[in-house]
Design a protein around this motif. Sequence first.
Motif, PDB file in Angstrom:
ATOM      1  N   UNK A 249      59.532 -23.172  14.556  1.00  0.00           N
ATOM      2  CA  UNK A 249      58.104 -23.161  14.204  1.00  0.00           C
ATOM      3  C   UNK A 249      57.728 -24.386  13.382  1.00  0.00           C
ATOM      4  N   UNK A 250      58.559 -24.730  12.407  1.00  0.00           N
ATOM      5  CA  UNK A 250      58.275 -25.903  11.569  1.00  0.00           C
ATOM      6  C   UNK A 250      58.279 -27.188  12.396  1.00  0.00           C
ATOM      7  N   UNK A 251      59.234 -27.315  13.306  1.00  0.00           N
ATOM      8  CA  UNK A 251      59.302 -28.501  14.156  1.00  0.00           C
ATOM      9  C   UNK A 251      58.074 -28.591  15.046  1.00  0.00           C
ATOM     10  N   UNK A 252      57.686 -27.484  15.652  1.00  0.00           N
ATOM     11  CA  UNK A 252      56.492 -27.498  16.507  1.00  0.00           C
ATOM     12  C   UNK A 252      55.238 -27.828  15.708  1.00  0.00           C
ATOM     13  N   UNK A 253      55.134 -27.301  14.493  1.00  0.00           N
ATOM     14  CA  UNK A 253      53.975 -27.585  13.653  1.00  0.00           C
ATOM     15  C   UNK A 253      53.903 -29.085  13.345  1.00  0.00           C
ATOM     16  N   UNK A 254      55.035 -29.679  12.988  1.00  0.00           N
ATOM     17  CA  UNK A 254      55.059 -31.115  12.690  1.00  0.00           C
ATOM     18  C   UNK A 254      54.747 -31.937  13.937  1.00  0.00           C
ATOM     19  N   UNK A 255      55.275 -31.520  15.064  1.00  0.00           N
ATOM     20  CA  UNK A 255      55.015 -32.213  16.331  1.00  0.00           C
ATOM     21  C   UNK A 255      53.523 -32.170  16.657  1.00  0.00           C
ATOM     22  N   UNK A 256      52.924 -31.007  16.529  1.00  0.00           N
ATOM     23  CA  UNK A 256      51.493 -30.860  16.845  1.00  0.00           C
ATOM     24  C   UNK A 256      50.619 -31.664  15.888  1.00  0.00           C
ATOM     25  N   UNK A 257      51.014 -31.690  14.599  1.00  0.00           N
ATOM     26  CA  UNK A 257      50.238 -32.471  13.621  1.00  0.00           C
ATOM     27  C   UNK A 257      50.343 -33.969  13.927  1.00  0.00           C
ATOM     28  N   UNK A 258      51.516 -34.430  14.334  1.00  0.00           N
ATOM     29  CA  UNK A 258      51.708 -35.839  14.646  1.00  0.00           C
ATOM     30  C   UNK A 258      50.952 -36.233  15.907  1.00  0.00           C
ATOM     31  N   UNK A 259      50.821 -35.302  16.825  1.00  0.00           N
ATOM     32  CA  UNK A 259      50.144 -35.553  18.102  1.00  0.00           C
ATOM     33  C   UNK A 259      48.642 -35.683  17.917  1.00  0.00           C
ATOM     34  N   UNK A 260      48.115 -34.950  16.933  1.00  0.00           N
ATOM     35  CA  UNK A 260      46.655 -34.933  16.744  1.00  0.00           C
ATOM     36  C   UNK A 260      46.148 -36.028  15.870  1.00  0.00           C
TER      37      UNK A 260
END
Length: 177
Positions: free
Chosen positions: A166-177
Amino acid sequence: MRFDNVRVPAANMLLGEGRGFEIAQGRLGPGRIHHCMRLIGLAERVLETMCRRADERVAFGKPVSEQTVTLERIADARIMIEQARLLTLKAAWMMDTVGNKAARAEVAMIKVAVPNMACKVIDMAIQLFGGAGVTNDHGLGAAYATARLLRIADGPDEAHRNQIGRLKLRRHRMARN
């Protein structure tokens, strides 16, 4: 335990009403690092025991330490212990420098990685010892039980893997946006 009609004076409240879980969570990170440091030490002792036994034990006319499979297992154990040590050091450093919350992924990672490493190292030692590895004579069974228990204590591996994901996906999504 059950408490009925218990009052805590306002002056004795640590963070405030309803924040006990938060206090408990704050202690889990340092406790998990402590558990991991102890398991790394245990794995080191097991590896030393494994090396001694490899030199002493003879199978098929030569010391077990001269057999390729033994050399590979000793090397794998050394590598796994060092990886676990460095990941634990990073988690502790992050906790010291950026705090528990920011280090929670690293703490979750060591909570999964270190007990699994210890179980693998101990299992390789048991294999090297042969039948003697499962007796009480060398302490390997007790060491394995300790390492295996810590895969469950403070939350099972699955819960920590889910948090890491979950933490990795959250960081990935924040970096993408």
